[in-house]
Design a protein around this motif. Structure first.
Motif, PDB file in Angstrom:
ATOM      1  N   ILE A 425       0.840  -0.985  -0.165  1.00 18.50           N
ATOM      2  CA  ILE A 425      -0.331   0.092  -0.115  1.00 18.50           C
ATOM      3  C   ILE A 425       0.822   1.271  -0.133  1.00 18.50           C
ATOM      4  O   ILE A 425       0.632   1.806  -0.536  1.00 18.50           O
ATOM      5  N   CYS A 426       1.720   0.952   0.513  1.00 17.54           N
ATOM      6  CA  CYS A 426       3.019   2.540   0.892  1.00 17.54           C
ATOM      7  C   CYS A 426       3.904   3.062  -0.279  1.00 17.54           C
ATOM      8  O   CYS A 426       3.854   3.949  -0.627  1.00 17.54           O
ATOM      9  N   GLN A 427       4.502   1.799  -1.194  1.00  8.92           N
ATOM     10  CA  GLN A 427       5.069   1.672  -1.531  1.00  8.92           C
ATOM     11  C   GLN A 427       4.373   1.965  -3.330  1.00  8.92           C
ATOM     12  O   GLN A 427       4.798   2.910  -4.247  1.00  8.92           O
ATOM     13  N   THR A 428       3.323   1.574  -3.982  1.00  5.96           N
ATOM     14  CA  THR A 428       1.982   2.496  -4.338  1.00  5.96           C
ATOM     15  C   THR A 428       1.635   3.926  -4.584  1.00  5.96           C
ATOM     16  O   THR A 428       1.682   4.183  -5.410  1.00  5.96           O
ATOM     17  N   PHE A 431       4.441   5.824  -5.601  1.00  2.69           N
ATOM     18  CA  PHE A 431       4.743   5.668  -6.818  1.00  2.69           C
ATOM     19  C   PHE A 431       3.714   6.197  -7.855  1.00  2.69           C
ATOM     20  O   PHE A 431       3.685   6.653  -8.466  1.00  2.69           O
ATOM     21  N   MET A 432       2.612   5.654  -7.621  1.00  2.00           N
ATOM     22  CA  MET A 432       1.677   6.920  -8.243  1.00  2.00           C
ATOM     23  C   MET A 432       0.778   8.130  -7.943  1.00  2.00           C
ATOM     24  O   MET A 432       1.023   9.092  -9.097  1.00  2.00           O
ATOM     25  N   SER A 433       1.193   8.305  -6.963  1.00  2.00           N
ATOM     26  CA  SER A 433       1.423   9.988  -6.633  1.00  2.00           C
ATOM     27  C   SER A 433       2.392  10.827  -7.517  1.00  2.00           C
ATOM     28  O   SER A 433       1.510  11.597  -8.407  1.00  2.00           O
ATOM     29  N   SER A 463       5.618  10.975  -2.749  1.00  2.00           N
ATOM     30  CA  SER A 463       6.550   9.620  -2.448  1.00  2.00           C
ATOM     31  C   SER A 463       7.567   9.464  -1.237  1.00  2.00           C
ATOM     32  O   SER A 463       7.815   8.309  -1.749  1.00  2.00           O
ATOM     33  N   SER A 464       7.535   9.852  -0.324  1.00  2.00           N
ATOM     34  CA  SER A 464       8.170  10.098   0.755  1.00  2.00           C
ATOM     35  C   SER A 464       7.415   8.493   1.907  1.00  2.00           C
ATOM     36  O   SER A 464       7.444   7.848   2.100  1.00  2.00           O
ATOM     37  N   PHE A 465       5.882   8.389   1.096  1.00  2.00           N
ATOM     38  CA  PHE A 465       6.132   6.725   1.603  1.00  2.00           C
ATOM     39  C   PHE A 465       6.218   5.789   1.621  1.00  2.00           C
ATOM     40  O   PHE A 465       6.414   4.677   2.066  1.00  2.00           O
TER      41      PHE A 465
END
Length: 546
Positions: A425-428, A431-433, A463-465
């Motif tokens: 969830i966090c990495q998506t 990337f998508m933002s 992207s800091s997620f």
């Protein structure tokens, strides 16, 4: 029991009797009539002074030609009122510290893991300050030396050559010697190389080499930090620890972009490398004091003193042991690398997902970090100061997002959500933002400059997620090999710094389009990285040694 010291010579020429004795123990001093008093009501810490003569009972030693009277008495009373001859009253100056503990520095009583996390985060602040200083200084340097965009891109990308080369060695050294030692050496190396830049700026091979050395020093730091976190932080606190440490990069970008323009305008572009490099040297000196239960002002800690006559022998033995342990450790380095399960790493789909995700995230991050100030200056017609100030907005947003993402991830894990699901969830989001926001910025919608700035700021901040996604997965998969795994992924992740930063400058000279040279490649890698991560990523612990 408190020690009581008195210093005296054989004869006092003024009084023709033994001179005043200096007492550190107040109980002893109160047993005599003190001559040196403060008016009643004025109490402050100091030394108790007695003028009484005569030889005192106790143990005496002669050291360095000075007779030292060592006496032992019971605990003291600080700043006690005493009666003076003639009926007056006063307060004896008391130098005893018994019953009072000087708690300095204020963080002395913090657990060691918090001290290490805090100082490591500070190292990362300085790390990015030394990384982004060139992205601002490159503008006046290009004007002075007549560089085009391709040459400027080559200079900026040279940092990542050293950064890529040092990843695997950094991970191996961190595993063998511990992240603390490796981090200290890395900070010292990149700081000295940063100070070297102005001296070789007019000689292109020397300038490139100096930036490679900066990259080598900074390249070992992520693996060293990962090793510290894996060794000292439990799973439930890991997202926040990673966020604090790697969040220092955002703070460093902010401070670097904020301070560099004014420093350059007032003192010249050379000064920014001197000042930022010197900060790293100061950090190295301060990092020596991060010892649990020790005060920087403890003489025993500062000078290596030990109680008892064997202190010198203990110090010599420790020194010899340290030299022997270091030499044997270097010998063991080659042997330990043979024991690393390299084949098992590359047979794991989860490791390949981390490698590609790291590559994709680094492409967007490094190209924007290097070229956004120039983009704001040339495309949006902002001056040097305005371009630098606008460039700090994504980093400011990253701090805010990180403070939300880290507790979000840790709370989900604590509530029972599978760790792999949380990392995906966090990495998506990470990337998508930026992919969506870069698309809106690159398409000609007739947007004013400040709306474009807002889109880029929001996307890069989200992207800091990744700090709660990709950057936690190394520790999730293997605590033992976390630093080496990060060394592997970070090596591949440094390639966009080498290729992407230089390619952006080349495409810019070729097409004169920021959408094609800067944004389009980043969007592509963000989208493909999301697909690979969702399909193959996993945070389940793996036993690579089987």
């Amino acid at each position: 029991m408190a020690a009581n010291f008195a210093l005296r010579s054989d004869r006092c020429p003024l009084l023709h009797r033994p001179p005043p004795l200096l007492y550190l123990n107040p109980q002893r001093a109160l047993s005599r009539r003190p001559r040196f008093l403060l008016p009643s009501g004025r109490r402050r810490p100091g030394f108790r002074v007695s003028s009484s003569g005569g030889r005192r009972k106790g143990e005496e030693e002669k050291r360095g030609g000075v007779l030292i009277d060592v006496q032992r008495d019971e605990a003291s009373q600080v700043g006690t009122d005493v009666e003076e001859e003639g009926g007056g009253r006063g307060v004896v100056l008391d130098g005893s510290y018994e019953g009072f503990e000087w708690k300095w520095p204020p963080w002395r009583d913090l657990p060691l893991r918090y001290k290490l996390i805090g100082t490591t985060s500070l190292a990362f602040v300085i790390c990015n300050m030394d990384k982004v200083n060139l992205s601002i200084a490159i503008i006046p340097m290009s004007h002075q030396f007549g560089w085009n965009s391709s040459t400027a891109g080559l200079v900026q990308s040279s940092f990542f050559w050293g950064y890529a080369l040092s990843q695997l060695p950094g991970g191996s050294l961190a595993k063998l010697f511990g992240g603390r030692k490796v981090l200290k050496v890395g900070v010292l190396a990149w700081s000295l190389a940063t100070i070297l830049v102005p001296f070789v700026a007019g000689f292109m091979p020397g300038l490139v080499l100096s930036r490679i050395l900066v990259g080598v020093g900074e390249g070992v730091s992520p693996s060293a930090a990962t090793d510290l976190i894996a060794r000292s932080i439990p799973l439930q606190e890991r997202s926040r620890a990673v966020a604090v440490v790697f969040g220092g990069l955002s703070v460093g970008s902010i401070l670097g972009l904020l301070l560099a323009p004014s420093i350059i305008q007032n003192f010249g572009w050379e000064s920014v490398f001197y000042i930022f490099g010197f900060l790293g040297i100061i950090w190295c000196l301060g990092f020596e004091f991060v010892k649990e239960g020790q005060s920087p002002f403890d003489a025993e800690y500062l000078f290596g003193l030990r109680k008892g006559p064997s202190g010198i022998r203990n110090s010599l033995f420790t020194s010899v042991y340290t030299r022997n342990s270091w030499s044997s450790s270097f010998k063991e380095l080659g042997d330990s690398l043979k024991d690393v399960p390299w084949k098992a790493f590359f047979k794991s789909p989860a490791v390949w997902a981390m490698i590609y995700a790291h590559f994709c995230g680094s492409w967007g991050h490094y190209t924007c970090l290097s070229w956004l100030p120039t983009y704001f200056s040339e495309e949006l017609d902002l001056n040097l100061m305005e371009a630098a100030w606008v460039s700090i907005l994504p980093s400011l947003g990253s701090i805010l997002i990180t403070s939300i993402a880290a507790p979000f991830a840790d709370n989900l894990i604590s509530s029972g959500v599978e760790t792999t699901v949380v990392r995906k969830i966090c990495q998506t989001i990470a990337f998508m933002s930026p992919a969506v926001c870069m698309t809106l910025s690159s398409v000609d919608l007739g947007l004013p400059p400040w709306e474009i700035v807002a889109f880029l700021t929001g996307g890069l901040a989200l992207s800091s997620f990744a700090l709660s996604g990709l950057y936690c997965t190394h520790q999730d998969i293997s605590l033992e090999y976390a630093s080496i795994l990060l060394g592997i992924t970070n090596t591949v992740g440094a390639v966009p710094g080498i290729v992407g930063v230089a390619l952006t400058g080349y495409l810019l000279d070729l097409t004169h389009s920021w959408s094609i040279s800067l944004f389009a490649p980043s969007i592509f890698f963000y989208l493909t990285g999301t697909v690979v991560w969702l399909v193959f990523a996993s945070s389940k612990p793996q036993d690579f040694s089987k």
